[in-house]
Motif scaffolding. Structure first.
Motif, PDB file in Angstrom:
ATOM      1  N   CYS A 202       0.830  -1.197   0.000  1.00  0.00           N
ATOM      2  CA  CYS A 202       0.000   0.000   0.000  1.00  0.00           C
ATOM      3  C   CYS A 202       0.872   1.256   0.000  1.00  0.00           C
ATOM      4  O   CYS A 202       0.544   2.266   0.617  1.00  0.00           O
ATOM      5  CB  CYS A 202      -0.941   0.010   1.214  1.00  0.00           C
ATOM      6  N   PRO A 204       2.583   4.685  -1.360  1.00  0.00           N
ATOM      7  CA  PRO A 204       2.073   5.765  -2.206  1.00  0.00           C
ATOM      8  C   PRO A 204       2.454   5.546  -3.658  1.00  0.00           C
ATOM      9  O   PRO A 204       3.568   5.134  -3.967  1.00  0.00           O
ATOM     10  CB  PRO A 204       2.768   7.005  -1.627  1.00  0.00           C
ATOM     11  N   GLN A 249      -6.867  14.581  -6.627  1.00  0.00           N
ATOM     12  CA  GLN A 249      -7.085  13.673  -7.742  1.00  0.00           C
ATOM     13  C   GLN A 249      -6.880  14.392  -9.082  1.00  0.00           C
ATOM     14  O   GLN A 249      -6.241  13.855 -10.000  1.00  0.00           O
ATOM     15  CB  GLN A 249      -8.493  13.081  -7.689  1.00  0.00           C
ATOM     16  N   GLU A 403     -11.124   1.994  -1.780  1.00  0.00           N
ATOM     17  CA  GLU A 403      -9.910   1.252  -2.111  1.00  0.00           C
ATOM     18  C   GLU A 403      -8.691   2.152  -2.115  1.00  0.00           C
ATOM     19  O   GLU A 403      -7.568   1.694  -1.919  1.00  0.00           O
ATOM     20  CB  GLU A 403     -10.069   0.582  -3.478  1.00  0.00           C
ATOM     21  N   HIS A 404      -8.911   3.434  -2.342  1.00  0.00           N
ATOM     22  CA  HIS A 404      -7.801   4.378  -2.362  1.00  0.00           C
ATOM     23  C   HIS A 404      -8.352   5.788  -2.216  1.00  0.00           C
ATOM     24  O   HIS A 404      -9.556   6.026  -2.327  1.00  0.00           O
ATOM     25  CB  HIS A 404      -7.007   4.278  -3.678  1.00  0.00           C
ATOM     26  N   THR A 405      -7.454   6.709  -1.947  1.00  0.00           N
ATOM     27  CA  THR A 405      -7.785   8.127  -1.995  1.00  0.00           C
ATOM     28  C   THR A 405      -6.603   8.850  -2.626  1.00  0.00           C
ATOM     29  O   THR A 405      -5.585   8.239  -2.960  1.00  0.00           O
ATOM     30  CB  THR A 405      -8.079   8.682  -0.585  1.00  0.00           C
ATOM     31  N   LYS A 415      -1.418   8.828  -5.353  1.00  0.00           N
ATOM     32  CA  LYS A 415      -2.576   7.961  -5.124  1.00  0.00           C
ATOM     33  C   LYS A 415      -2.238   7.056  -3.951  1.00  0.00           C
ATOM     34  O   LYS A 415      -1.216   6.376  -3.960  1.00  0.00           O
ATOM     35  CB  LYS A 415      -2.864   7.146  -6.383  1.00  0.00           C
ATOM     36  N   GLN A 416      -3.095   7.043  -2.934  1.00  0.00           N
ATOM     37  CA  GLN A 416      -2.814   6.285  -1.725  1.00  0.00           C
ATOM     38  C   GLN A 416      -3.775   5.105  -1.585  1.00  0.00           C
ATOM     39  O   GLN A 416      -4.947   5.287  -1.261  1.00  0.00           O
ATOM     40  CB  GLN A 416      -2.933   7.176  -0.484  1.00  0.00           C
ATOM     41  N   PRO A 417      -3.300   3.875  -1.858  1.00  0.00           N
ATOM     42  CA  PRO A 417      -4.153   2.702  -1.627  1.00  0.00           C
ATOM     43  C   PRO A 417      -4.485   2.568  -0.140  1.00  0.00           C
ATOM     44  O   PRO A 417      -3.686   2.923   0.731  1.00  0.00           O
ATOM     45  CB  PRO A 417      -3.273   1.532  -2.097  1.00  0.00           C
ATOM     46  N   LEU A 418      -5.673   2.028   0.144  1.00  0.00           N
ATOM     47  CA  LEU A 418      -6.115   1.816   1.518  1.00  0.00           C
ATOM     48  C   LEU A 418      -6.485   0.350   1.692  1.00  0.00           C
ATOM     49  O   LEU A 418      -7.295  -0.185   0.924  1.00  0.00           O
ATOM     50  CB  LEU A 418      -7.326   2.701   1.843  1.00  0.00           C
TER      51      LEU A 418
END
Length: 498
Positions: A202, A204, A249, A403-405, A415-418
């Motif tokens: 996860c 960045p 985004q 799923e991401h922010t 883009k940061q996966p969560l």
């Protein structure tokens, strides 16, 4: 270098003065070079860092001009050499020369000023390196606007339009650097921690156009004091802002598009037009009726703030329409707008809000519903939804909300996966220390110690149509601690990030 070459010993139009005022000899910049004697120490010695890839061809042109006017060895292309290596080498040499009783080295170190030409990410990169050095008197930094937003230069009176690159323009800028005053600004530490996911990393995800300041947010090493077994911990710092949501985004898509089609991004005006088109495409101007609720900050995370050092954490209620949240340190965002504004008397009394000072240890938290909401900044006294002022702020992400922010630090998005099954993902921002900038008049940034800085409006004009309460809008339509420094892990080679 011959001081007489290219007129370096000559004079330029007042108040620039002789170019020897800015000159640094080779033996100061290059260890083990033969020492020379100067009649007088330069009154404003400068080291210049330029991102040759910024501003279309302007970066390369600026490098050429500065090297014509100054010692070539004091002008650095950031695409060839990283500032941490340059400054570590320079200050190690300062210490060596000072121990040998070199009075010129002592004087140059005392009066040294730095110039950085590039976008906000480039300027933040250099500020991070200066912060890492932990000097008793760090050199103040002047910023040349070569990016798209140019919030840092604009905040300190250096303008936001890309500059001319001829000798006359550079001499004029050097004169302004000589006359500029120092101003301290707060720096902020950011940390993110999450359980190590079972279904993949996860980390960045940078846009295709890898930012110079990617080191501003990275995973800590196993030996770092912040590392916790079973968790991924990321850390970084910023000076201008941290944002999360739709604005980040759109910025991410802009950076990616610029990498795919660099020929379309040759001037500032075209870049800004492309930015607006991408905002429309991403739904930033008009949210789709079916857009994921996770785009709303309140659905994505619970937000808590600590208003003063040593205070208690309080939950901050975020209006359910807010799709972008900005933690703002300087009075300039998105190319010069001030989302916080100056609260009127009633806001100061009722909500304990103040004007946005850059050195008060507080960060302004502002929300936006969409790009149309942002257009209120064009109006007199216009501002975003003022949410809070805080010494610390943390975001506790809701399990499975998305799923991401998208996040952004000082103009550099990622883009940061969560993790889907993790309810422990937390981002925390806390006050770190202060760094020195050079301010030129007129300067938008205000110091809490400056008696001329307004504490509030003497009228309530900005209160009348603020629509800060969510009902008004609807009717109308575990402590992680701060790191001691933004230290870059040994295994990260910053020179390759550019």
């Amino acid at each position: 270098m011959d001081l007489h070459r290219n007129g370096t010993n000559g004079s330029c139009s007042s108040p620039c003065g002789p170019l020897t005022d800015y000159y640094i000899p080779d033996y100061i910049l290059k260890p083990d070079t033969e020492q020379i004697i100067l009649d007088n120490a330069p009154c404003c010695p400068v080291v210049v860092f330029i991102n040759s890839r910024s501003g279309g061809q302007l970066g390369s042109s600026l490098i050429k001009t500065y090297r014509e006017l100054l010692n070539e060895a004091q002008v650095f292309d950031l695409s060839e050499e990283a500032p941490d290596k340059v400054l570590h080498r320079l200050y190690c040499n300062f210490e060596k020369l000072k121990s040998n009783g070199d009075l010129l080295a002592i004087q140059i170190q005392k009066s040294l000023r730095l110039i950085v030409a590039g976008g906000d990410g480039t300027a933040s990169w250099l500020l991070g390196v200066v912060s890492d050095l932990k000097l008793s008197h760090p050199p103040p930094v002047a910023t040349v606007p070569l990016g798209t937003g140019n919030n840092l230069p604009f905040s300190f009176g250096w303008g936001k339009k890309n500059p001319a690159t001829d000798q006359a323009a550079v001499k004029s800028f050097l004169a302004q650097v000589k006359g500029a005053r120092e101003m301290n600004i707060d720096s902020w530490h950011i940390i993110m921690r999450m359980r190590i996911p079972q279904d993949g990393p996860c980390d960045p995800i940078a846009p295709l156009d890898l930012p110079h300041s990617l080191h501003a947010f990275h995973r800590v090493s196993d030996c770092d004091s912040l590392n916790v077994e079973g968790y991924h911990t990321f850390r970084g710092g910023f000076w201008n802002y941290f944002s999360m949501g739709m604005d980040a985004q759109v910025s991410y898509e802009f950076h990616s598009e610029r990498k795919r089609n660099p020929e379309k991004f040759k001037n500032q005006l075209t870049n800004q037009g492309t930015y607006a088109k991408l905002g429309l495409k991403q739904g930033w101007f008009a949210a789709s009726l079916t857009h994921p609720s996770s785009r709303n900050i309140a659905q994505l995370a619970k937000v808590k703030i600590m208003k003063r050092p040593g205070g208690q954490w309080e939950e901050l209620m975020i209006p359910r329409s807010i799709r972008s949240i900005i933690c703002l340190n300087l009075p300039s965002f998105s190319g010069g707008f001030n989302p916080w504004g100056t609260p009127g008397t009633r806001k100061v009394q009722d909500r304990d809000l103040t004007a946005p000072y850059v050195d008060d240890g507080l960060i302004e938290v502002v929300g936006f519903r969409d790009a149309w909401h942002g257009l209120v900044l064009l109006a007199p006294n216009g501002h975003g939804t003022r949410l809070a002022q805080a010494h610390r702020i943390r975001f506790e992400f809701r399990k499975g909300a998305a799923e991401h922010t998208f996040m952004r630090i000082d103009g550099e998005p990622w883009k940061q996966p969560l993790p889907k099954e993790d309810d422990t993902v937390v981002v925390e921002i806390s006050h770190l220390r202060q760094v020195a900038m050079l301010a030129n008049d007129p300067c938008k940034s205000k110091s809490v110690n400056d008696p001329s800085s307004p504490s509030c409006h003497s009228h309530d004009d900005d209160d009348s149509n603020s629509l800060e309460d969510e009902d008004e809008w609807e009717d109308g339509r575990k402590k992680f601690g701060a790191a001691a420094t933004f230290k870059i892990p040994d295994e990260v080679e910053i020179a390759h990030l550019s």
